[in-house]
Design a protein around this motif. Sequence first.
Motif: not given
Length: 236
Positions: A46-50, A90-92, A96-101, A112-117
Amino acid sequence: MSGRSTESSSHRVIEPRGRRRHGPLPEALTVERGGFRIKVPETWWEFDVRPESRDDSIRRMVNERLCEHPELAPHRDTYVSFLRKAAADAWKSGALYCGRMAESFGGETPITGSVTVSLVGGRTSKGDPLPTDPAAIAAQLVVKEAKKPGDSWRKVTTVEIPGVGPAARTYGIEDIPVPGDEPDRTIRAVLMQTFIPVPGQEGKVALVAGSSQVLDLADSFFDIFDAITTTFRFVD
Protein backbone atom coordinates in the motif's frame (compact mmCIF):
# COMPACT_ATOMS: atom_id res chain seq x y z
CA MET A 1 -17.20 1.15 -16.95
CA SER A 2 -14.00 -0.47 -18.17
CA GLY A 3 -13.97 -2.93 -21.02
CA ARG A 4 -15.53 -2.99 -24.46
CA SER A 5 -18.80 -4.56 -25.44
CA THR A 6 -20.87 -4.92 -28.58
CA GLU A 7 -23.96 -6.61 -27.23
CA SER A 8 -27.27 -4.86 -26.49
CA SER A 9 -28.66 -4.13 -23.00
CA SER A 10 -31.53 -6.55 -23.70
CA HIS A 11 -29.10 -9.35 -22.85
CA ARG A 12 -28.60 -8.06 -19.28
CA VAL A 13 -29.00 -10.57 -16.50
CA ILE A 14 -29.27 -9.49 -12.86
CA GLU A 15 -27.98 -12.13 -10.48
CA PRO A 16 -29.02 -11.34 -6.88
CA ARG A 17 -26.28 -13.40 -5.18
CA GLY A 18 -23.24 -12.46 -7.25
CA ARG A 19 -19.77 -13.68 -6.34
CA ARG A 20 -19.69 -14.11 -2.55
CA ARG A 21 -16.94 -15.41 -0.32
CA HIS A 22 -17.86 -16.87 3.05
CA GLY A 23 -15.84 -15.98 6.15
CA PRO A 24 -13.75 -12.93 7.12
CA LEU A 25 -10.62 -11.73 5.33
CA PRO A 26 -7.69 -13.35 7.20
CA GLU A 27 -4.76 -11.31 8.60
CA ALA A 28 -6.25 -8.02 7.39
CA LEU A 29 -4.80 -4.52 7.50
CA THR A 30 -7.30 -1.66 7.91
CA VAL A 31 -6.65 1.34 5.64
CA GLU A 32 -8.53 4.62 6.22
CA ARG A 33 -8.74 7.54 3.81
CA GLY A 34 -10.89 10.64 3.68
CA GLY A 35 -14.45 9.36 4.03
CA PHE A 36 -13.92 5.59 3.93
CA ARG A 37 -11.99 2.63 5.28
CA ILE A 38 -11.29 -0.79 3.81
CA LYS A 39 -9.36 -3.90 4.84
CA VAL A 40 -6.78 -5.64 2.66
CA PRO A 41 -4.51 -8.65 3.36
CA GLU A 42 -1.57 -7.46 5.46
CA THR A 43 0.92 -8.84 2.92
CA TRP A 44 -0.31 -6.41 0.24
CA TRP A 45 1.67 -3.33 -0.80
CA GLU A 46 0.00 0.00 0.00
CA PHE A 47 1.67 3.21 -1.13
CA ASP A 48 1.41 6.89 -2.02
CA VAL A 49 0.25 7.41 -5.62
CA ARG A 50 1.11 11.13 -5.88
CA PRO A 51 3.73 11.76 -8.62
CA GLU A 52 5.96 13.92 -6.42
CA SER A 53 6.41 11.29 -3.72
CA ARG A 54 5.50 7.85 -5.07
CA ASP A 55 8.99 6.80 -6.29
CA ASP A 56 10.55 7.39 -2.85
CA SER A 57 7.58 5.67 -1.20
CA ILE A 58 7.94 2.62 -3.45
CA ARG A 59 11.72 2.39 -2.94
CA ARG A 60 11.35 2.49 0.85
CA MET A 61 8.55 -0.04 0.79
CA VAL A 62 10.46 -2.50 -1.44
CA ASN A 63 13.59 -2.16 0.73
CA GLU A 64 11.59 -2.86 3.89
CA ARG A 65 9.89 -5.89 2.34
CA LEU A 66 13.19 -7.33 1.08
CA CYS A 67 14.77 -6.89 4.51
CA GLU A 68 11.92 -8.96 5.94
CA HIS A 69 12.03 -11.50 3.08
CA PRO A 70 15.52 -11.62 1.54
CA GLU A 71 14.47 -14.55 -0.66
CA LEU A 72 12.53 -12.00 -2.74
CA ALA A 73 15.69 -10.01 -3.63
CA PRO A 74 16.01 -11.52 -7.16
CA HIS A 75 12.60 -9.95 -7.96
CA ARG A 76 13.52 -6.39 -6.79
CA ASP A 77 13.42 -4.83 -10.28
CA THR A 78 10.16 -6.61 -11.10
CA TYR A 79 8.52 -5.32 -7.92
CA VAL A 80 9.73 -1.74 -8.42
CA SER A 81 8.62 -1.64 -12.07
CA PHE A 82 5.24 -3.21 -11.27
CA LEU A 83 4.53 -0.83 -8.37
CA ARG A 84 5.60 2.28 -10.30
CA LYS A 85 3.24 1.42 -13.13
CA ALA A 86 0.47 0.62 -10.66
CA ALA A 87 0.92 3.97 -8.92
CA ALA A 88 0.94 5.88 -12.23
CA ASP A 89 -2.19 4.11 -13.47
CA ALA A 90 -3.97 4.69 -10.15
CA TRP A 91 -3.14 8.41 -10.22
CA LYS A 92 -4.35 8.79 -13.82
CA SER A 93 -7.64 7.07 -12.94
CA GLY A 94 -8.25 9.37 -9.96
CA ALA A 95 -7.94 6.62 -7.35
CA LEU A 96 -8.04 7.65 -3.70
CA TYR A 97 -6.47 4.36 -2.64
CA CYS A 98 -4.39 1.70 -4.36
CA GLY A 99 -3.34 -1.62 -2.81
CA ARG A 100 -1.29 -4.22 -4.66
CA MET A 101 -0.49 -7.89 -4.23
CA ALA A 102 2.82 -9.24 -5.57
CA GLU A 103 3.66 -12.73 -4.33
CA SER A 104 6.27 -15.04 -5.85
CA PHE A 105 5.11 -18.35 -4.26
CA GLY A 106 8.46 -19.80 -5.33
CA GLY A 107 7.84 -19.15 -9.03
CA GLU A 108 9.86 -17.14 -11.54
CA THR A 109 7.29 -14.36 -11.90
CA PRO A 110 5.27 -12.83 -9.02
CA ILE A 111 1.50 -13.27 -9.05
CA THR A 112 -0.02 -9.80 -9.03
CA GLY A 113 -3.36 -8.18 -8.35
CA SER A 114 -4.72 -4.82 -7.20
CA VAL A 115 -7.63 -3.05 -5.56
CA THR A 116 -8.36 0.65 -6.06
CA VAL A 117 -11.01 2.92 -4.55
CA SER A 118 -12.19 5.94 -6.53
CA LEU A 119 -14.98 8.49 -6.12
CA VAL A 120 -16.86 8.77 -9.41
CA GLY A 121 -19.98 10.50 -10.64
CA GLY A 122 -21.63 11.83 -13.74
CA ARG A 123 -24.57 13.67 -15.22
CA THR A 124 -27.18 12.99 -17.87
CA SER A 125 -27.32 14.89 -21.17
CA LYS A 126 -29.78 17.25 -19.42
CA GLY A 127 -27.32 18.01 -16.64
CA ASP A 128 -29.06 15.97 -13.96
CA PRO A 129 -26.99 13.76 -11.63
CA LEU A 130 -26.89 10.13 -12.73
CA PRO A 131 -28.91 7.80 -10.50
CA THR A 132 -26.97 5.97 -7.79
CA ASP A 133 -29.66 3.48 -6.84
CA PRO A 134 -27.95 0.07 -7.24
CA ALA A 135 -30.81 -1.38 -9.30
CA ALA A 136 -30.69 1.64 -11.63
CA ILE A 137 -26.91 1.38 -12.00
CA ALA A 138 -27.12 -2.35 -12.70
CA ALA A 139 -29.79 -1.72 -15.33
CA GLN A 140 -27.35 0.54 -17.23
CA LEU A 141 -24.45 -1.94 -17.15
CA VAL A 142 -24.04 -4.42 -19.98
CA VAL A 143 -23.60 -8.18 -19.76
CA LYS A 144 -21.14 -9.69 -22.21
CA GLU A 145 -21.27 -13.39 -23.09
CA ALA A 146 -18.18 -15.21 -24.33
CA LYS A 147 -18.88 -16.45 -27.85
CA LYS A 148 -16.09 -19.05 -27.69
CA PRO A 149 -13.56 -20.32 -25.12
CA GLY A 150 -10.99 -17.66 -24.35
CA ASP A 151 -13.28 -14.70 -25.16
CA SER A 152 -13.78 -11.89 -22.67
CA TRP A 153 -17.02 -11.85 -20.66
CA ARG A 154 -18.85 -9.81 -18.02
CA LYS A 155 -21.69 -10.49 -15.60
CA VAL A 156 -23.86 -7.89 -13.84
CA THR A 157 -25.24 -8.34 -10.36
CA THR A 158 -26.21 -6.61 -7.13
CA VAL A 159 -24.67 -7.43 -3.75
CA GLU A 160 -25.20 -6.43 -0.13
CA ILE A 161 -22.25 -4.73 1.59
CA PRO A 162 -22.63 -5.33 5.37
CA GLY A 163 -23.17 -2.07 7.24
CA VAL A 164 -23.44 -0.12 3.98
CA GLY A 165 -26.29 -1.57 1.92
CA PRO A 166 -26.88 -2.78 -1.64
CA ALA A 167 -24.45 -2.07 -4.47
CA ALA A 168 -24.23 -2.80 -8.19
CA ARG A 169 -21.38 -5.01 -9.38
CA THR A 170 -19.77 -6.34 -12.53
CA TYR A 171 -17.23 -9.15 -12.71
CA GLY A 172 -15.58 -11.07 -15.53
CA ILE A 173 -12.58 -11.33 -17.84
CA GLU A 174 -12.37 -7.95 -19.56
CA ASP A 175 -10.28 -6.03 -22.08
CA ILE A 176 -9.29 -2.88 -20.18
CA PRO A 177 -8.00 0.27 -21.92
CA VAL A 178 -4.46 1.21 -20.87
CA PRO A 179 -4.49 4.70 -19.24
CA GLY A 180 -2.55 7.27 -21.24
CA ASP A 181 -1.46 4.74 -23.85
CA GLU A 182 -2.12 4.69 -27.57
CA PRO A 183 -5.79 4.57 -28.62
CA ASP A 184 -7.52 1.18 -28.54
CA ARG A 185 -4.67 -0.59 -26.68
CA THR A 186 -6.06 -2.89 -24.02
CA ILE A 187 -4.92 -5.51 -21.55
CA ARG A 188 -6.99 -8.57 -20.67
CA ALA A 189 -7.61 -8.96 -16.95
CA VAL A 190 -9.75 -10.45 -14.23
CA LEU A 191 -11.93 -7.50 -13.21
CA MET A 192 -14.52 -6.91 -10.47
CA GLN A 193 -16.12 -3.48 -10.05
CA THR A 194 -18.52 -2.59 -7.23
CA PHE A 195 -20.47 0.69 -7.33
CA ILE A 196 -21.38 1.84 -3.80
CA PRO A 197 -23.69 4.90 -3.45
CA VAL A 198 -22.12 7.69 -1.35
CA PRO A 199 -24.57 8.83 1.37
CA GLY A 200 -25.61 12.47 1.04
CA GLN A 201 -23.79 13.06 -2.25
CA GLU A 202 -26.17 13.05 -5.19
CA GLY A 203 -24.79 11.31 -8.25
CA LYS A 204 -21.63 10.03 -6.50
CA VAL A 205 -20.52 6.43 -6.00
CA ALA A 206 -17.43 4.87 -4.47
CA LEU A 207 -15.99 2.51 -7.10
CA VAL A 208 -14.06 -0.41 -5.60
CA ALA A 209 -12.22 -2.14 -8.45
CA GLY A 210 -10.15 -5.31 -8.22
CA SER A 211 -8.05 -6.55 -11.13
CA SER A 212 -5.34 -9.06 -12.03
CA GLN A 213 -3.77 -10.20 -15.28
CA VAL A 214 -3.41 -13.76 -13.94
CA LEU A 215 -6.40 -15.15 -15.81
CA ASP A 216 -5.87 -18.77 -14.71
CA LEU A 217 -6.64 -17.73 -11.11
CA ALA A 218 -9.81 -15.79 -11.96
CA ASP A 219 -12.09 -17.57 -9.47
CA SER A 220 -9.59 -17.14 -6.64
CA PHE A 221 -9.22 -13.44 -7.39
CA PHE A 222 -12.99 -12.97 -7.55
CA ASP A 223 -13.18 -14.40 -4.04
CA ILE A 224 -10.35 -12.15 -2.80
CA PHE A 225 -11.84 -9.01 -4.37
CA ASP A 226 -15.28 -9.81 -2.96
CA ALA A 227 -13.83 -10.37 0.53
CA ILE A 228 -11.98 -7.03 0.41
CA THR A 229 -14.98 -5.11 -0.93
CA THR A 230 -17.19 -6.57 1.80
CA THR A 231 -15.03 -4.71 4.37
CA PHE A 232 -15.66 -1.28 2.79
CA ARG A 233 -17.24 1.28 5.16
CA PHE A 234 -17.96 5.00 4.98
CA VAL A 235 -16.55 7.03 7.89
CA ASP A 236 -17.13 10.59 9.07
